[in-house]
Design a protein around this motif. Structure first.
Motif, PDB file in Angstrom:
ATOM      1  N   LYS A 336       0.836  -1.208   0.000  1.00  0.00           N
ATOM      2  CA  LYS A 336       0.000   0.000   0.000  1.00  0.00           C
ATOM      3  C   LYS A 336       0.871   1.258   0.000  1.00  0.00           C
ATOM      4  CE  LYS A 336      -4.081  -2.034   1.855  1.00  0.00           C
ATOM      5  NZ  LYS A 336      -5.409  -1.710   2.237  1.00  0.00           N
ATOM      6  N   LYS A 337       0.190   2.424  -0.086  1.00  0.00           N
ATOM      7  CA  LYS A 337       0.905   3.709  -0.078  1.00  0.00           C
ATOM      8  C   LYS A 337       0.367   4.591   1.043  1.00  0.00           C
ATOM      9  CE  LYS A 337       2.563   4.507  -4.708  1.00  0.00           C
ATOM     10  NZ  LYS A 337       2.014   4.514  -6.019  1.00  0.00           N
ATOM     11  N   THR A 338       1.260   5.438   1.570  1.00  0.00           N
ATOM     12  CA  THR A 338       0.816   6.375   2.610  1.00  0.00           C
ATOM     13  C   THR A 338       0.119   7.551   1.932  1.00  0.00           C
ATOM     14  OG1 THR A 338       2.763   7.791   2.580  1.00  0.00           O
ATOM     15  CG2 THR A 338       2.891   5.820   3.950  1.00  0.00           C
ATOM     16  N   SER A 339      -0.527   8.415   2.734  1.00  0.00           N
ATOM     17  CA  SER A 339      -1.241   9.563   2.151  1.00  0.00           C
ATOM     18  C   SER A 339      -0.264  10.538   1.485  1.00  0.00           C
ATOM     19  CB  SER A 339      -2.057  10.269   3.230  1.00  0.00           C
ATOM     20  OG  SER A 339      -1.204  10.582   4.298  1.00  0.00           O
ATOM     21  N   THR A 340       1.041  10.425   1.868  1.00  0.00           N
ATOM     22  CA  THR A 340       2.015  11.310   1.203  1.00  0.00           C
ATOM     23  C   THR A 340       2.667  10.610   0.004  1.00  0.00           C
ATOM     24  OG1 THR A 340       3.706  10.566   2.769  1.00  0.00           O
ATOM     25  CG2 THR A 340       2.577  12.631   3.301  1.00  0.00           C
ATOM     26  N   GLY A 341       2.133   9.443  -0.342  1.00  0.00           N
ATOM     27  CA  GLY A 341       2.601   8.773  -1.561  1.00  0.00           C
ATOM     28  C   GLY A 341       3.778   7.833  -1.371  1.00  0.00           C
ATOM     29  N   ARG A 342       4.177   7.574  -0.119  1.00  0.00           N
ATOM     30  CA  ARG A 342       5.318   6.656   0.083  1.00  0.00           C
ATOM     31  C   ARG A 342       4.843   5.213   0.038  1.00  0.00           C
ATOM     32  NH1 ARG A 342       8.070   9.612   5.118  1.00  0.00           N
ATOM     33  NH2 ARG A 342       9.437   7.829   5.064  1.00  0.00           N
ATOM     34  N   LYS A 343       5.639   4.388  -0.611  1.00  0.00           N
ATOM     35  CA  LYS A 343       5.246   2.980  -0.759  1.00  0.00           C
ATOM     36  C   LYS A 343       5.666   2.187   0.477  1.00  0.00           C
ATOM     37  CE  LYS A 343       4.372  -0.511  -3.925  1.00  0.00           C
ATOM     38  NZ  LYS A 343       5.086  -1.538  -4.616  1.00  0.00           N
ATOM     39  N   ILE A 344       4.766   1.340   0.954  1.00  0.00           N
ATOM     40  CA  ILE A 344       5.097   0.424   2.052  1.00  0.00           C
ATOM     41  C   ILE A 344       5.437  -0.924   1.416  1.00  0.00           C
ATOM     42  CG2 ILE A 344       4.257  -0.666   4.186  1.00  0.00           C
ATOM     43  CD1 ILE A 344       4.233   2.307   4.537  1.00  0.00           C
ATOM     44  N   ALA A 345       6.724  -1.090   1.099  1.00  0.00           N
ATOM     45  CA  ALA A 345       7.120  -2.329   0.420  1.00  0.00           C
ATOM     46  C   ALA A 345       7.588  -3.388   1.401  1.00  0.00           C
ATOM     47  CB  ALA A 345       8.224  -2.020  -0.589  1.00  0.00           C
ATOM     48  N   SER A 346       7.765  -3.015   2.652  1.00  0.00           N
ATOM     49  CA  SER A 346       8.294  -3.966   3.645  1.00  0.00           C
ATOM     50  C   SER A 346       7.886  -3.494   5.041  1.00  0.00           C
ATOM     51  CB  SER A 346       9.828  -3.987   3.575  1.00  0.00           C
ATOM     52  OG  SER A 346      10.311  -2.710   3.962  1.00  0.00           O
ATOM     53  N   CYS A 347       8.107  -4.369   6.021  1.00  0.00           N
ATOM     54  CA  CYS A 347       7.788  -3.954   7.396  1.00  0.00           C
ATOM     55  C   CYS A 347       8.723  -2.827   7.845  1.00  0.00           C
ATOM     56  CB  CYS A 347       7.833  -5.139   8.359  1.00  0.00           C
ATOM     57  SG  CYS A 347       9.408  -5.992   8.430  1.00  0.00           S
ATOM     58  N   GLU A 348       9.904  -2.767   7.256  1.00  0.00           N
ATOM     59  CA  GLU A 348      10.831  -1.689   7.588  1.00  0.00           C
ATOM     60  C   GLU A 348      10.278  -0.348   7.084  1.00  0.00           C
ATOM     61  OE1 GLU A 348      14.832  -2.652   6.623  1.00  0.00           O
ATOM     62  OE2 GLU A 348      15.612  -1.005   7.837  1.00  0.00           O
ATOM     63  N   ASP A 349       9.727  -0.361   5.847  1.00  0.00           N
ATOM     64  CA  ASP A 349       9.082   0.857   5.329  1.00  0.00           C
ATOM     65  C   ASP A 349       7.925   1.257   6.243  1.00  0.00           C
ATOM     66  OD1 ASP A 349      10.743   0.834   3.157  1.00  0.00           O
ATOM     67  OD2 ASP A 349       9.254   0.049   1.752  1.00  0.00           O
ATOM     68  N   PHE A 350       7.196   0.247   6.730  1.00  0.00           N
ATOM     69  CA  PHE A 350       6.051   0.541   7.597  1.00  0.00           C
ATOM     70  C   PHE A 350       6.508   1.300   8.847  1.00  0.00           C
ATOM     71  CE2 PHE A 350       3.252  -0.419  11.154  1.00  0.00           C
ATOM     72  CZ  PHE A 350       2.000  -0.129  10.631  1.00  0.00           C
ATOM     73  N   VAL A 351       7.552   0.779   9.534  1.00  0.00           N
ATOM     74  CA  VAL A 351       7.955   1.460  10.778  1.00  0.00           C
ATOM     75  C   VAL A 351       8.615   2.813  10.489  1.00  0.00           C
ATOM     76  CG1 VAL A 351       8.127  -0.622  12.212  1.00  0.00           C
ATOM     77  CG2 VAL A 351      10.170   0.225  11.065  1.00  0.00           C
TER      78      VAL A 351
END
Ligand code: GLU
Length: 400
Positions: A336-351
């Protein structure tokens, strides 16, 4: 020629410490940060323990002690292990070190030859594999499954054993999942270990007193005394007595191996801090109601965090038996993507996005060898936990 040794390329900085440090720095810069990254009690060390340290200072206990700790602290540790787990160790079998981490480091450095294997059930604490690698060993990671409550099965253990296996490491309750093994579950593992007399067992019991719902932690040697002559039982004061900064961990192990641990420690730190040793005597031999009081608070916080995070779409949160962590699946949010357009490609991106966009610091599951999750520590106040859960919910719901 590089000044940096080859062994340094085998390890990463501790991720739990790196993220906690980053959260601390952002807070110091004035940002609104809630740190759920550190595995550290928010309680102050109980007064009677601090008092013992003050008295030790006043009495001038400021010199070197025996490398393995004073006779008083080793005896107090042996007595406490006896009272809590029915273990029967002489003080010559106890080595007191500068935190649980040094106990692990001592044990692995003193035993591993190049290529020796160490079985580590995952999810696992960040530092296990890296300490194994520093000691020239090979971590053999065995993934446990959420369906089994993140507990290693006897079949999995048997399947991971090779002729190079030197150690089996077990951490119950576990950091990061909070999973605790029942006596029966431990028995299934000890039955396998009895078949392999050359394998040693490292029992990391640092969270043993932080176990909920009326359960009681059992340790390997208590369940199977025939493994006593090849087990290192580790514990410490950091978590149960809110004494992280004092840096005291200890091992109970056969005397001959304890001598090796002491030999190694004599060439690194020598004794742990003399004042912290005096405080540890008080913690081990004083009233234990401080531990149960803190445990009750952690249990309430666990219930709060589990109930809040379970209601968030996209998160899956089991119910930890102990420690003070929830290990939460974000697998359905990957991609998925955040509201600012950043991609959550991994749990590391999530945190990373969670910290930068909401100010909540947590540790990604990959740091614990299990991608697709994040760990939150609930060793913080109810108010902060409520606010953190609100922010996590808002963040998850904003993903598209
Ligand atoms: N053991 C704690 C944690 O997992 C403290 C930090 C560390 O040494 O890893 O967060």
């Amino acid at each position: 020629m590089s000044i940096v040794a080859e062994r340094m390329n085998r390890i990463l900085p501790s991720q739990t410490i790196a993220i906690t440090q980053k959260a601390r720095q952002l807070k110091a810069e004035g940002k609104d940060i809630i740190s759920l990254s550190a595995g550290e009690p928010d309680f102050d060390t109980p007064d009677f323990i601090k008092q013992a340290a003050i008295e030790a200072l006043a009495k001038g206990e400021t010199r070197y002690t025996d490398v393995a700790g004073t006779s008083a602290v080793r005896q107090a540790v042996a007595d406490r292990l006896n009272a809590d787990f029915g273990l029967d160790y002489r003080k010559e079998e106890i080595c007191v070190s500068t935190g649980g981490k040094q106990v692990i480091y001592n044990a692995l450095m003193a035993s591993l030859n190049a290529g020796d294997e160490v079985i580590i059930p995952a999810p696992a604490w960040v530092s296990y594999p890296d300490i194994v690698r520093l000691a020239d060993g090979v971590p053999v990671i065995v993934q446990t499954s959420p369906e089994n409550g993140f507990r290693l099965t006897a079949e999995q253990l048997r399947g991971a054993i090779t002729e190079r296996t030197k150690w089996f490491m077990i951490n119950s309750p576990c950091n990061p999942t909070g999973a605790a093994y029942s006596e029966q579950e431990l028995r299934a593992l000890t039955d396998v270990l009895l078949d392999y007399p050359d394998i040693w067992i490292f029992a990391d019991d640092i969270y043993a007193k932080l176990i909920y719902d009326g359960r009681v932690s059992k340790t390997i040697v208590q369940v199977e005394p025939r493994l006593r002559d090849r087990t290192v039982t580790m514990n410490g004061v950091s978590k149960a007595y809110a004494m992280t900064g004092w840096r005291i961990g200890f091992s109970a192990a056969p005397e001959a191996f304890t001598k090796q641990l002491i030999k190694l420690q004599s060439q690194s730190t020598s004794n742990p801090c003399s004042i912290a040793q005096a405080a540890t005597v008080a913690a081990m031999s004083g009233p234990q109601n401080c531990v149960s009081e803190m445990r009750e608070v952690y249990q309430t916080r666990r219930d709060l965090v589990v109930s809040r995070l379970s209601q968030v779409d996209g998160l899956e949160c089991g119910r930890p038996d102990g420690a003070f962590y929830a290990f939460v699946s974000v697998r359905s949010l990957i991609g998925k993507k955040t509201s600012t357009g950043r991609k959550i490609a991994s749990c590391e991106d999530f945190v990373t996005s969670l910290l930068e966009e909401t100010g909540v610091a947590a540790v990604h599951g990959a740091a614990f060898l299990t991608p697709g999750y994040f760990r939150v520590s609930y060793a913080t106040s109810t108010e902060l936990l409520e606010e953190a859960c609100r922010r996590i919910k808002r963040f998850c719901e904003s993903l598209s």
